[in-house]
Design an enzyme around this catalytic site. Structure first.
Site, mmCIF file in Angstrom:
data_model
loop_
_atom_site.group_PDB
_atom_site.id
_atom_site.type_symbol
_atom_site.label_atom_id
_atom_site.label_comp_id
_atom_site.label_asym_id
_atom_site.label_seq_id
_atom_site.Cartn_x
_atom_site.Cartn_y
_atom_site.Cartn_z
ATOM 1 C CG HIS B 229 -1.952 1.021 1.245
ATOM 2 N ND1 HIS B 229 -3.244 0.756 0.911
ATOM 3 C CD2 HIS B 229 -1.883 2.333 1.523
ATOM 4 C CE1 HIS B 229 -3.942 1.873 0.982
ATOM 5 N NE2 HIS B 229 -3.145 2.845 1.363
ATOM 6 C CG HIS B 301 -10.774 3.562 1.513
ATOM 7 N ND1 HIS B 301 -11.503 3.944 2.611
ATOM 8 C CD2 HIS B 301 -9.499 3.427 1.947
ATOM 9 C CE1 HIS B 301 -10.693 4.044 3.655
ATOM 10 N NE2 HIS B 301 -9.489 3.740 3.279
#
Lengths: 259, 965
Positions: B229, B301
Site C-alpha cells: 500500500h 478504498h
C-alpha cells in the site's frame, strides 16, 4: 453612496459562504466572512453591518437536526444583538442551512419569544437530493421585489420539508404575505414530487418575517448568479446574469435606499 | 445519573426514515411488514437534574413542531404489542460517533455543565408478523453492521461501558535474532505485518548487525512503510515477463521498475512545460493560470468498503480530500470524482459468499458514504461511473478522486531540521489499525473479524474545520510542509516527511480519544481527519492560536532533526530507533514472475435479425449503461457554484453527461474538464487494449464537452488481484504497456497514480480475483467555459454525423454480454487515425460548428444516439449505410452495437453542414441522419430496411428504470 456591508456568518460545516459573498459582491455590496467565534468575542461588530447572511452548508454536521446547534448558538448567545439588528431595520437572509437555522432559532416566521413554530424536516424521499426547481414568488418581502416570473434555482438538501405547528398559522402566514416562494412546475402550476423536491406543505420553499426583511429559503440563489450556471445555458447565449441574482440585488438596493 | 431519551416523530408526520427501512425490508422479500417506526435514542450520563434533562430535550434534542420525546430510566421494557418488534442499534465501544461531541457542545451552549458522556442509538419498531429468523435477517441485512455496531439487549444495560483501562507502559521486544524461517513467518502473521520471508530475513539481518532485537514498534514501522500500500513494491520492483500469442507482442522482458518503464516514462518523454509536480507529492500538479495550479489525485478504498460500505467509502473520500489538502502547502479542494464497481444489485442472496454483504447494500452504503462526506465538506461531486460484474461480489471497487486549486507559490514544501512536528485535527483512537497492511493481503471470510480494526467512520465536519483553518495558516506562511495522515497513520506521515532528515516524536504527547492506547497503537492508528505539519519554532504560538480559534486542536508532538534517524519516545523511553535509510531503502529487491497468455473465449453465434429494437432496449437497461440518477442526485454537484457541464444534462436534467466542466474561480472564465475511462470487460480479452481504450475514452469525453488535447493530464489507477501470481501480474504488465502506447500517441502525461493489489477473495482455499481493472482519470484546462458543450440533442432538423470508423469489434461489448459471451475481437485503438479525428473535431467545436457531441462507448452507436435524443426529447432517423464502417462481413448488429473506439455522434445545424464537413475533411465521418419532430428512433439498416423503431419515451423509461430506487 456607501456600499452596504454584509456579514456572511460561518461556522464549522458552513460551505456556501464564499459563493454567497461573491453574489453580494457582484451586486455592489462589501461582504465579509465572519466565524461565529469571532462574532461572539466582539458582538458589537454586528453594528457595522447592514445585512446578515447565513449561508448554506452543514453547520456542526447537522447533527441532532439540520441547523439545530447553530440555531441554539444564535438563540442563546446572540439573541439580543440580533433582535436589535432586526429592530434597526436591517436585513437577514438565510439560505438552505441558513433557513433551517432561522426557523429553528425562532427568527422565522418570527415572534417576540423566539418560539419555533414551523420546521424543516427530512425530505419525503428520505434522502439528500440535488436538483433544479422552478419557484413562484408571492407575498411581501424586500428581497423578492419585482420578481414576477418563475425563477429557476437548484436545491441541495436532505431536510427541507416545510411544516407548520398548526393550520391556522398557515393561514396567518398567507394573509401576512409571509410565504414568498413556492415550488411549482415549469408552467407555474402547483408542484408534486420531484418539482416539489421534499414534500413541503403547499410547496413552500421560502418565507419571510412580518416585516419582509428576514428571508429564508431552501433553494440556492447564489448558485445561479450567472446564466452559465443554468443547466441549459447553451440556449441562453448573450445573457450574462442568472435568475438568483435579483434576490441579492433587491437586498442591497434596499439597504442603500434606507441607509 | 443515566438518562435515556427517545425522540420520535409526532403522529401525522411522515416518517421518511421509517419508510426507507420498510422499503428495504420489502426488498429482502419479507412481505408482511406493516409499518416501521424510527426512534432516535440519546443516552446521557452525568450529574444533571431531571429539569435540566427536560430543558436539553426541549431545546436541543427534539423539534417540538415535528417530534415528541420521552425520558426513560435505565430499565426500558416498554411494550409495543405482540406484533411489534424492537431493534435498537448502537455503536460498538471505540467507534467514533461525531454526534456525541455535537450533543455535548449543544448542552454546554444551553449553559448546562453536568453531562459527561453521550451515547446515541437508533431504534426501530417493526410492526408485522415476523419470525425470529426474519427479524434477525432484517437486523443483519439492513439495520446494523456488527463490525461497528451491535443490537442493544433490552434486558441488559449496555448504554455505557465503564472506564476504559489505563495504559501502563511496557516496552515490547520481539525475539527476532534467533528466529527460524518458520518463526519469522509466524511473527509476521501474528502481528498482521503481511511481510514475506525475504523481507523478514532482511529485517533480521539488519538487527543482527545492530546486535539487538527490534521493538514491536520498529517492526510495525517497517511493515507499514514496506507494505504494498505504501511502497508499491510490485510497480517499483523487478519483473520477469513472458508472453504468448499477444498482439501487439511485447516479447519476453526483464523489467526493472514497471512504473518507470511505462507510466512515468511517458511523462518524462513528453516533457510538458505545464506539468508542475508529478509523482512526488500527495497529488499531481499542473498549471492552471498565471497565478494558480491545480492538482488531482484518485485513491481506492476497496477493502474497507467491502466490510463496511458506508464507513469505507466515507473515509475513502475523506482521505483523498486530505491528499489535495496535503499537496504542496495545501490545496483547496474544488471537486470530487467517484467511480465504483459492484456485483449486480439483484444478485441472488445464495450467490453472496459467507462473510460478504449483499451488493445492493454495498452500493447503497458506498453511495451514502461518499455523499455524506463530499456534501458536508462542500465539495461538488461532478463526475463518476458505476460498473457491475459478479466478480466484484466480495470485493467492490471504490475509487475516489479530488481536484484542488493551489496558488503557484504554495505548490512546493520543504521541511527544515529544527521544525516542530505538529499534528492537527482529530484525536487518535484505536480505529483503523492495520489499514495499510490489511489492504496488502487478500480478503478472506475471516477478514471481518481479524481486520475489523481497519474499519472506521469519518467525521467530515472535523475535516472541514481543518481545511478552513489550514488554508488560513498557509496564507500566513506559518508552516513549511505538511502531509496527511492516511494509511499507516503517523508512522507513514512522519516517516515520509522526515525521510531525508530524521525525526523525533514523543508519542505520549499525541492527543487521544480515550485512554488505554499503547505507544504502538498511537504510532500506527489510522484515525481520520488528522494531518502533520512541520512548523518553524518561531511560528508555533501563532499557529496553535489560529487553529484553536476555530476549535481545531494543533499539538506539538516532536521535531524534525538532522540525525537521519527515526526516534520515538513514550514517557522518556526510547521505543523506536531506526535509520531512515534502512526504513526507506532497505526493502529487498526481488524478481516477480509474470506470464501473459492470450486466452481464447467463446465467440457467440448470433443469428441475423430484422429488428434490433429489443436488443437496444435490453442494452439501455443493462446496469452499466442505465441511468445513475438515483446516485448522482444524492451528491451535491452545485456547491461552490462552479458547475458548468453537470453530471445530468438535457431538457429535464436527466441525461448522461460525458465529462464535467467546472469553473473554479469567480473572476475567470477558465475551466477544468474531468473525465474517466474504465472498461474491465475489454481486459478479460486483452489488458493492453483495455488500457488503450480507457485512455481513448477519456479523450473522447473531453472532446465531447468542447475540450481539446492541448493540456490534458491523466492518472492511472490499477485495481488488480494478487501480483505474486504470475498470471495476474502478466495482465498488469500488458495493461501498463497499453497505457504507455496510448498516452504517448495522444501526448497525455501521467501526473499521479495509485495501485491496489490483492483484490481477491479467498473462500475455502480457492481464490477468486476481481477483473483486473484500470481507471484512467483525466484533467484538462479549458481556456473558456463558454465553449463548453452538452451531449443532448438540441433542435429538430439538425444533422447527425458519426465521426470515426466502426469495426466489427464486439469482443467485450455489452451486446455480447447480453449473450453471456466475451468473444475475442476486442476494440483496438488506431492512434494516428484517432488523433486526427480528435483534433479536427475539437477545431470544429472551437469554430462553433457543433451543437452537441456524444461519446460513442458502452452499447455503441445505437445507445449513444438514443441517449442524445431522449435527453433532448426529440426523435431521429438514422441510415446505417451512411456510417463509416470497415468490415469484411457487414451486419446491422455489428454496426449498431460494436464498441469500436475513437467515435462520436455529432449534431450540426444544416447551415453549418458545409463548413463542418470541410473541417472534418480527410477524416472518417458520415452524415447518418437527422433529428425529427416525431419523437421516436427510426434506424434503417444496411439493406435500407427499418431495423429499429422505438418511441423516444420508451427508450428513456427503459434506461431510467433499473436503478430508480
Amino acid at each position: 453612496m456607501l456600499k452596504p456591508k454584509v456579514c456572511v456568518l460561518r461556522t464549522a460545516g458552513t460551505n456556501c459562504d464564499k459563493e454567497t459573498a461573491a453574489a453580494f459582491k457582484l451586486v455592489g455590496a462589501t461582504p465579509e466572512l465572519w466565524h461565529i467565534n469571532s462574532l461572539l468575542e466582539k458582538k458589537r461588530c454586528l453594528d457595522n453591518f447592514q445585512i446578515l447572511a447565513l449561508p448554506g452548508g452543514f453547520s456542526y454536521g447537522d447533527d441532532i437536526a439540520s441547523g439545530k446547534l447553530f440555531a441554539n448558538e444564535l438563540k442563546f448567545k446572540l439573541a439580543k444583538e440580533l433582535q436589535e439588528f432586526i429592530c434597526q431595520g436591517k436585513l437577514i437572509i438565510g439560505i438552505c442551512n441558513g433557513f433551517q437555522i432561522l426557523v429553528k432559532s425562532g427568527f422565522l416566521p418570527g415572534n417576540s419569544e423566539l418560539k419555533q413554530n414551523v420546521s424543516l424536516i427530512t425530505n419525503d424521499s428520505g434522502k439528500f437530493e440535488d436538483r433544479w426547481v422552478y419557484l413562484k414568488a408571492s407575498g411581501k418581502s424586500v428581497w423578492t421585489k419585482d420578481i414576477s416570473q418563475i425563477i429557476y434555482l437548484p436545491v441541495a438538501h436532505g431536510e427541507g420539508k416545510f411544516i407548520l405547528e398548526d393550520k391556522s398559522l398557515l393561514n396567518k402566514l398567507e394573509q401576512n404575505g409571509q410565504i414568498v416562494f413556492k415550488y411549482c412546475t415549469a408552467l407555474g402550476e402547483p408542484a408534486r414530487y420531484p418539482d416539489n423536491p421534499n414534500g413541503s406543505t403547499q410547496g413552500i420553499a421560502g418565507i419571510t418575517d412580518v416585516t419582509g426583511r428576514i428571508l429564508g429559503l431552501m433553494p440556492h440563489p447564489e448558485r445561479h448568479i450567472f446564466s452559465r450556471q443554468h443547466p441549459r445555458h447553451e440556449n441562453l447565449k448573450g445573457k450574462k446574469f442568472g435568475q438568483g441574482l435579483a434576490i441579492f440585488k433587491n437586498g442591497v438596493e434596499y439597504s442603500i435606499r434606507t441607509s | 445519573m443515566w438518562y435515556k431519551i427517545e425522540v420520535v416523530d409526532k403522529s401525522g408526520i411522515f416518517d421518511a426514515l421509517g419508510q426507507s427501512v420498510k422499503r428495504g425490508i420489502l426488498g429482502l422479500g419479507i412481505k408482511n411488514v406493516k409499518q416501521v417506526k424510527f426512534i432516535q435514542v440519546y443516552n446521557l450520563l452525568g450529574s444533571v437534574t431531571l429539569e435540566e434533562v427536560k430543558s436539553i430535550c426541549e431545546n436541543l434534542l427534539s423539534d417540538k413542531v415535528a417530534q415528541v420525546y420521552r425520558i426513560l430510566g435505565v430499565a426500558n421494557k416498554a411494550s409495543f404489542g405482540s406484533n411489534a418488534h424492537l431493534v435498537e442499534v448502537a455503536y460498538n465501544p471505540g467507534v467514533m460517533d461525531p454526534v456525541e461531541a455535537s450533543v455535548l457542545k449543544g448542552i454546554q451552549d444551553l449553559g448546562i455543565s453536568g453531562v459527561t458522556a453521550v451515547k446515541t442509538a437508533k431504534k426501530y419498531i417493526i410492526s408485522g408478523k415476523l419470525s425470529a429468523a426474519q427479524l434477525k435477517t432484517i437486523s443483519e441485512k439492513l439495520l446494523y453492521n456488527k463490525l461497528i455496531q451491535h443490537v442493544v439487549d433490552p434486558q441488559i444495560s449496555q448504554g455505557f461501558l465503564g472506564h476504559l483501562p489505563e495504559y501502563n507502559f511496557k516496552l515490547i521486544i520481539v525475539e527476532l535474532l534467533s528466529a527460524t524461517s518458520r518463526r519469522l513467518l509466524e511473527i509476521s502473521k501474528q502481528g498482521q505485518l503481511f511481510l514475506n520471508l525475504n523481507e523478514m530475513r532482511q529485517i533480521q539481518s539488519h538487527f543482527r548487525k545492530l546486535k539487538r532485537n527490534p521493538t514491536d514498534c520498529e517492526l510495525e514501522t517497517l511493515a507499514q512503510t514496506w507494505s504494498e500500500h505504501c511502497y508499491h513494491k510490485t510497480f517499483r520492483g523487478n519483473i520477469a515477463y513472458q508472453e504468448r500469442q499477444a498482439v501487439p507482442a511485447l516479447g519476453n522482458l526483464a523489467i526493472k521498475n514497471l512504473l518507470k518503464t511505462t507510466i512515468m516514462k511517458v511523462t518524462k518523454e513528453l516533457n510538458k512545460s505545464w506539468c508542475v509536480s508529478v509523482f512526488k507529492d500527495n497529488s499531481g500538479i499542473i498549471k492552471f493560470d498565471a497565478k494558480n495550479n491545480i492538482c488531482f489525485k484518485v485513491e481506492t478504498h476497496n477493502h474497507p468498503s467491502a466490510l463496511e460500505p458506508f464507513g469505507g467509502a466515507n473515509t475513502g473520500i475523506g482521505g483523498v480530500i486530505r491528499d489535495a489538502m496535503g499537496t504542496g502547502l495545501g490545496a483547496q479542494p474544488i471537486l470530487n470524482s467517484d467511480v465504483f464497481c459492484f456485483a449486480p444489485p439483484d444478485l441472488a442472496f445464495n450467490k453472496v459468499p459467507r462473510g460478504s454483504l449483499h451488493p445492493k447494500r454495498v452500493m447503497q452504503g458506498v453511495v451514502s458514504g461518499v455523499g455524506d462526506y463530499g456534501n458536508k465538506m462542500g465539495i461538488p461531486t461532478v463526475n463518476g461511473a458505476i460498473l457491475f460484474h459478479e466478480h466484484f461480489v466480495s470485493n467492490p471497487l471504490v475509487y475516489c478522486g479530488t481536484v484542488g486549486i493551489i496558488p503557484k507559490d504554495k505548490s512546493f514544501k520543504q521541511t527544515d531540521p529544527g521544525d516542530l512536528v505538529v499534528v492537527i485535527g482529530g484525536a487518535t483512537g484505536r480505529d483503523g489499525i492495520h489499514g495499510a497492511t490489511f489492504s496488502s493481503g487478500e480478503l478472506t471470510h475471516e477478514s471481518e473479524t481479524v481486520s475489523s480494526g481497519a474499519v472506521q467512520i469519518g467525521n467530515p465536519i472535523q475535516e472541514k474545520k481543518v481545511l478552513d483553518t489550514l488554508l488560513a495558516a498557509r496564507d500566513l506562511n506559518l508552516y513549511s510542509a505538511l502531509t496527511d495522515c492516511g494509511a499507516g497513520g503517523l508512522s507513514s506521515a512522519v516517516g515520509e516527511m522526515g525521510a531525508a532528515l530524521g525525526a523525533k516524536v514523543y508519542l505520549d504527547k499525541v492527543p487521544l480519544k480515550y485512554s488505554g492506547l499503547t505507544y504502538m497503537e498511537i504510532w500506527i492508528s489510522e484515525s481520520q481527519e488528522r494531518m502533520v505539519l512541520s512548523v518553524p519554532v518561531k511560528n508555533i504560538d501563532k499557529l496553535v492560536k489560529l487553529f484553536a480559534h476555530e476549535n481545531v486542536q494543533a499539538t506539538v508532538i516532536g521535531e524534525f532533526t538532522a540525525t537521519k534517524r527515526l526516534e520515538l519516545y513514550y514517557e522518556d523511553n526510547l521505543v523506536c530507533d531506526l535509520a531512515m535509510r534502512f526504513l526507506h531503502d532497505g526493502l529487498p529487491r526481488i524478481v516477480k514472475k509474470a506470464v501473459y497468455i492470450q486466452s481464447k473465449h467463446r465467440e457467440p453465434k448470433i443469428l441475423l435479425k430484422k429488428d434490433y429494437s429489443v436488443d437496444l432496449l435490453k442494452l439501455l437497461s443493462h446496469y452499466d449503461i442505465c441511468s445513475k440518477e438515483w446516485v448522482i442526485r444524492q451528491y451535491d454537484h452545485e456547491v461552490q457554484g462552479g458547475s458548468i457541464i453537470k453530471p445530468l444534462v438535457g431538457l429535464t436534467n436527466d441525461g448522461p453527461s460525458d465529462a464535467s466542466v467546472t469553473k473554479p474561480l469567480f473572476d475567470s472564465d477558465k475551466g477544468i474538464v474531468i473525465a474517466n475511462g474504465i472498461n474491465f470487460r475489454f481486459g478479460f480479452i486483452d489488458p493492453y487494449w483495455m488500457a488503450a481504450s480507457c485512455i481513448d475514452e477519456v479523450v473522447r469525453q473531453i472532446i465531447s464537452v468542447g475540450g481539446s488535447l492541448e493540456e490534458v493530464a491523466i492518472l492511472d489507477n490499477f485495481c488488480w488481484g494478487n501480483p505474486d501470481k504470475p498470471d495476474r501480474l502478466g495482465g498488469l504488465v500488458r495493461a501498463a504497456f497499453g497505457c504507455y502506447a496510448a498516452a504517448k500517441a495522444y501526448g497525455l502525461p501521467f501526473i499521479s497514480g495509485k495501485d491496489s493489489f490483492y483484490n481477491e477473495f479467498n473462500l475455502h482455499g480457492k481464490s477468486t480475483s476481481i477483473p483486473g481493472t484500470l481507471l484512467i482519470s483525466a484533467i484538462s484546462v479549458m481556456p473558456d467555459v463558454n465553449q463548453a458543450l452538452s451531449m443532448y440533442a438540441k433542435a429538430v432538423g439538425n444533422l447527425i454525423y458519426l465521426v470515426g470508423n466502426t469495426r466489427d469489434e464486439l469482443g467485450g461489448s455489452h451486446y455480447y454480454d447480453l449473450y453471456q459471451a466475451l468473444g475475442n475481437v476486442v476494440p483496438r485503438v488506431y492512434f494516428k487515425e484517432a488523433l486526427a479525428s480528435f483534433q479536427a473535431l475539437s477545431r470544429a467545436t472551437k469554430k462553433g460548428l457543433i451543437k452537441a457531441v456524444h461519446d460513442c462507448s458502452d452499447g455503441g452507436l445505437a445507445v449513444a444516439i438514443s441517449e442524445m435524443i431522449f435527453s433532448g426529447d426529440l426523435g431521429a432517423e438514422i441510415f446505417l449505410r451512411e456510417a463509416p464502417y470497415l468490415s469484411d462481413n457487414p451486419r446491422n448488429d455489428s454496426l449498431l452495437f460494436s464498441e469500436s473506439n475513437s467515435r462520436f455522434v455529432v449534431e450540426v445545424e444544416k447551415n453549418k453542414q458545409k463548413e463542418f464537413e470541410k473541417a472534418l475533411k480527410g477524416r472518417p465521418f458520415g452524415l447518418v441522419g437527422y433529428l425529427t419532430q416525431s419523437k421516436d428512433l427510426k434506424v434503417y439498416g444496411l439493406d435500407g430496411k427499418i431495423c429499429i423503431n422505438v418511441a423516444t419515451s420508451k427508450l428513456k423509461e427503459t434506461w431510467r428504470a433499473p436503478l430508480k430506487w
